[in-house]
Design an enzyme around this catalytic site. Structure first.
Site, PDB file in Angstrom:
ATOM      1  N   LYS A   3       6.731   1.191  12.369  1.00  9.57           N
ATOM      2  CA  LYS A   3       6.741   2.284  13.331  1.00  9.57           C
ATOM      3  C   LYS A   3       7.869   3.299  13.162  1.00  9.57           C
ATOM      4  CE  LYS A   3       3.065   0.960  15.213  1.00  9.57           C
ATOM      5  NZ  LYS A   3       1.893   1.613  14.640  1.00  9.57           N
ATOM      6  N   HIS A  31      -5.678   1.669   3.829  1.00  9.00           N
ATOM      7  CA  HIS A  31      -5.917   0.268   4.168  1.00  9.00           C
ATOM      8  C   HIS A  31      -6.685   0.177   5.479  1.00  9.00           C
ATOM      9  CE1 HIS A  31      -3.368  -1.724   1.098  1.00  9.00           C
ATOM     10  NE2 HIS A  31      -2.812  -0.523   1.080  1.00  9.00           N
ATOM     11  N   PRO A  87      11.314  -3.290  11.499  1.00  8.46           N
ATOM     12  CA  PRO A  87      10.259  -2.768  10.625  1.00  8.46           C
ATOM     13  C   PRO A  87       8.934  -3.502  10.693  1.00  8.46           C
ATOM     14  CG  PRO A  87      11.832  -4.048   9.354  1.00  8.46           C
ATOM     15  CD  PRO A  87      12.394  -3.949  10.747  1.00  8.46           C
ATOM     16  N   TYR A 147       1.046 -10.370   6.400  1.00  6.00           N
ATOM     17  CA  TYR A 147       2.148 -10.794   7.266  1.00  6.00           C
ATOM     18  C   TYR A 147       2.029 -12.298   7.440  1.00  6.00           C
ATOM     19  CZ  TYR A 147       2.996  -5.939   8.792  1.00  6.00           C
ATOM     20  OH  TYR A 147       3.305  -4.597   8.856  1.00  6.00           O
TER      21      TYR A 147
END
Length: 394
Positions: A297, A74, A293, A202
């Site tokens: 990471k 991505h 989350p 997101y």
């Protein structure tokens, strides 16, 4: 039964398995002890986004064959708010990418290679106990099939997670814990439906956070913000899809639905210890730190730890102990940057329903919208996000 090894690794998650490969390829003897069964280890469903640096480490070690075949590269992410979607192009901004590849797939790859090489991995090791870590020759005592084993080693590595035994064996006066719980959790699902997006989404919505990720070209991974104490039984499949449609919806785009094969609720917290070493024992991964989350990471932090620790252990065998002496400071310096980024992403994208005053709650939401408008409208802000999301140097 008395046994010996070079490095005793406690935990057969990605950190422990990867460290074993780093050591094994350099000819350093190691033993991995895992309290769970092989089937349980392979069945854990966890993170699925690999930073550029994590992909590079796997490639350097020749452990990326299936990753190259099945991983989804991505070039960025979408930030969505007020029913508008904005692309943050990592490749254009910082020349780096991320790769979607499920943690359980990575664990399967690492374990299969260990089995091909005949590595010494003990599953269902009970009553594991590191002793003598302050001395020159520590031991790990464990029970297997009713027989007690004493494993003498040069070093112990605790890659045994948040609930593991190793952190508990650091002397109390030597360890301080920094921890924060968040007032929300993620309800995550796996669905047998091709992803409806090319890059991860997101989304900030007045109802709460929503996210669209994926595991493969056939399986989607999606999340909605819920209360940390909510019961999964209160969320029917229809209610989950309805929430996702609302939070991820934009004009001219359709979220495809499909059969949900797995769903669970995960509370969110931040956790860091003050030291990642004690005598001849070193911590790695979730044994020493946990992040929410949102910034993807957790898995990458574990890989970063073992990349640093593995090199330090090899340098020590060559006569240079500088890396081991500095491991804790270096790992924690990187981790606190990661913690800041994860907290920033989490605070920016989640609705604070816990704020009791309606006016204060609305003010906070509008300020988050303003923050997202700034981030998506500033090349400098987007470059900072891209640099951190795609991964800080190891």
């Amino acid at each position: 039964m008395h046994q010996t090894t070079g490095v005793a690794i406690i935990g057969a998650g990605p950190a422990g398995l990867l460290l074993g490969h780093i050591l094994g390829q350099a000819g350093v003897p190691f033993t991995i002890l895992e309290r769970s069964s092989r089937e349980h280890v392979l069945g854990r469903i966890r993170a699925g986004v690999l930073e550029q640096g994590s992909v590079d480490i796997l490639a350097e070690l020749g452990l990326d064959a299936r990753l190259r075949e099945r991983g989804l590269t991505h070039h960025g992410i979408y930030l969505q708010f007020e029913r508008q979607r904005h692309h943050v192009d990592f490749q254009e901004l910082v020349g780096r990418t991320v790769t979607v590849y499920g943690q359980q797939a990575l664990v399967a790859d690492l374990l299969a290679e260990h089995e091909r090489l005949g590595s010494r991995i003990v599953f269902e090791a009970e009553d594991v106990e590191p002793v003598g870590i302050a001395g020159k020759r520590p031991e790990v005592i464990y029970t297997k099939d009713g027989e007690v084993h004493e494993l003498a080693c040069d070093f112990v590595v605790g890659a045994d997670g948040y609930h593991g035994i190793c952190r508990q064996r650091v002397p109390a006066g030597d360890l301080q814990v920094f921890e924060r719980s968040y007032p929300f959790g993620w309800l995550g699902i796996l669905a047998d439906v091709p992803p409806s997006t090319d890059d991860l989404i997101y989304a900030l919505h007045a109802d709460g956070f929503g996210m669209h990720s994926m595991r493969s070209l056939e399986v989607s991974r999606l999340y909605v913000q819920v209360g940390p104490d909510e019961s999964i039984d209160a969320w029917s499949d229809a209610r989950i899809w309805d929430a996702l449609q609302t939070r991820l919806g934009v004009d001219g785009w359709e979220l495809q639905e499909g059969p949900i094969t797995e769903k669970s609720i995960t509370p969110m917290r931040s956790f860091v210890v003050s030291t990642m070493s004690s005598g001849r024992m070193f911590l790695a991964g979730d044994a020493g730190h946990i992040v929410p989350p949102t910034g993807a990471k957790g898995l990458n932090s574990a890989i970063a730890d073992v990349a640093m620790l593995g090199r330090a252990l090899l340098d020590h065998r060559a006569g240079d102990s500088t890396g081991l002496d500095r491991y804790s400071d270096r790992a924690l310096a990187r981790q606190w940057k990661v913690q800041h980024f994860s907290q920033w992403m989490t605070e920016m994208l989640h609705v604070h329903h816990e704020v009791p005053d309606a006016s204060a709650r609305a003010f906070r939401y509008r300020s988050q919208v303003g923050q997202l408008e700034y981030v998506t409208g500033s090349e400098h802000a987007m470059r900072s996000l891209a640099e951190q999301y795609a991964g800080l140097p190891f």
